[in-house]
Design a protein around this motif. Structure first.
Motif, short mmCIF file in Angstrom:
data_model
loop_
_atom_site.label_atom_id
_atom_site.label_comp_id
_atom_site.label_asym_id
_atom_site.label_seq_id
_atom_site.Cartn_x
_atom_site.Cartn_y
_atom_site.Cartn_z
N TYR A 20 -6.10 4.10 4.09
CA TYR A 20 -4.85 4.30 4.81
C TYR A 20 -4.72 3.35 6.00
CZ TYR A 20 -4.62 8.36 1.84
OH TYR A 20 -4.58 9.17 0.74
N HIS A 44 -0.89 9.32 5.89
CA HIS A 44 -1.90 10.06 5.12
C HIS A 44 -1.51 11.53 5.18
CE1 HIS A 44 -6.44 11.16 4.47
NE2 HIS A 44 -5.68 11.44 3.42
N ILE A 93 0.84 4.35 -2.65
CA ILE A 93 0.63 5.75 -2.25
C ILE A 93 1.73 6.63 -2.83
CG2 ILE A 93 0.64 7.34 -0.28
CD1 ILE A 93 -0.68 5.09 1.37
N ARG A 104 0.83 -1.21 0.00
CA ARG A 104 0.00 0.00 0.00
C ARG A 104 0.86 1.26 0.00
NH1 ARG A 104 -2.78 2.90 -1.84
NH2 ARG A 104 -4.60 3.97 -1.00
#
Length: 315
Positions: free
Chosen positions: A241, A256, A219, A215
């Motif tokens: 997130y 985030h 991002i 992840r």
């Protein structure tokens, strides 16, 4: 009544009270209390303030005729001190703009239940420092005087007592114009930004699990401030997130980054924008190349196919 109908009350802290004190900000661009007649008259320019005020003579005259939110006895019951504990003198007071009250309600429940929320600007007679204090007024139905309560915050980093107006406000890219309040002072923010890029890079290079690594790769590079406790992600975006650690089954919070930061200035009566860029992070113009170079490094270390698969959401 004018306030409840949507007429903003936004006197300049440095101007005398009365009609001449209205609309002195000069750099506002957003509508705080629903606009109101004449709101554009003194706010044609774009600025960082974010709070529009009434500017027409009719509105100013009507507002000037209203009684001040707090009387002398109520003001005398409150203590106004600078950060060193020295007494300050009240300069001005007004009903807090509706837009700002909405932001404060999320962090201070007393602002949601109060009949009125009042902003009081005070000045130090020694240093000239100005602070804006927030006071909640609760009307009683017994005929007694309204209850007044000063609202204070505590910085989550330094644990210093600060006023709500001295707290940092932030927004995320998903809703860049929807701000929330963090109980964080500007001084603590500047210290904090110096360590967060190294923290992000350590999370990326030493992930707690593959799900978190995948992840974070998706991002991309994080160059703006983040912290799940200081700048919590809204419920509607949390799934983007958070990942579940395959080994422990625990939820892992991912960085985030904030989109915007701002703080209220008691001196100017406007918001000031704050750069959210992290110390040590690549500038915007170099961000793409910096990330490409890091991905090449990862592919050499962990295998090109493995990294390419994770970047595409595989595994």
């Amino acid at each position: 009544k004018l306030y409840q109908a949507g007429f903003p009350m936004h006197p300049s802290p440095s101007a005398p009270s009365g009609a001449g004190a209205m609309g002195q900000c000069g750099s506002c661009s957003l509508d705080a209390a629903g606009g109101g007649v004449g709101a554009e008259a003194s706010h044609e320019g774009e600025g960082t303030c974010g709070v529009a005020v009434a500017g027409s003579e009719d509105v100013v005259t009507q507002l000037a005729a209203l009684a001040l939110p707090l009387g002398d006895a109520q003001l005398a019951s409150l203590t106004f001190e600078d950060r060193d504990g020295a007494a300050m003198q009240v300069v001005s007071q007004r009903l807090l703009e509706l837009e700002r009250r909405e932001v404060l309600k999320g962090a201070f429940p007393e602002c949601a239940s109060a009949s009125h929320v009042v902003a009081i600007v005070a000045r130090s007679p020694e240093s000239g420092e100005m602070r804006e204090f927030i006071v909640c007024v609760k009307e009683t139905f017994s005929g007694a005087s309204p209850e007044v309560q000063m609202v204070m915050a505590s910085c989550q980093i330094s644990y210093e007592d600060i006023t709500p107006s001295e707290c940092i406000e932030y927004s995320f890219a998903e809703a860049p114009d929807v701000f929330a309040l963090a109980q964080l002072s500007r001084e603590a923010l500047e210290t904090y930004r110096g360590m967060k890029f190294a923290s992000w890079k350590n999370m990326l290079t030493n992930p707690s699990c593959e799900a978190a690594f995948r992840r974070m790769l998706q991002i991309g590079v994080v160059t703006q401030l983040f912290d799940p406790n200081v700048f919590p992600t809204p419920e509607g975006s949390k799934a983007l997130y958070e990942v579940t650690d395959e080994t422990s089954g625990k939820l892992v919070s991912l960085p985030h980054p904030v989109a915007k930061l701002r703080i209220w200035s008691a001196e100017s009566g406007c918001y000031e924008a704050i750069d959210p860029h992290l110390t040590g992070a690549p500038p915007e113009a170099e961000k793409a190349k910096w990330w490409d170079d890091l991905m090449q490094e990862f592919k050499l270390q962990r295998g090109e196919e493995y990294i390419s698969t994770l970047l595409k959401g595989g595994r």
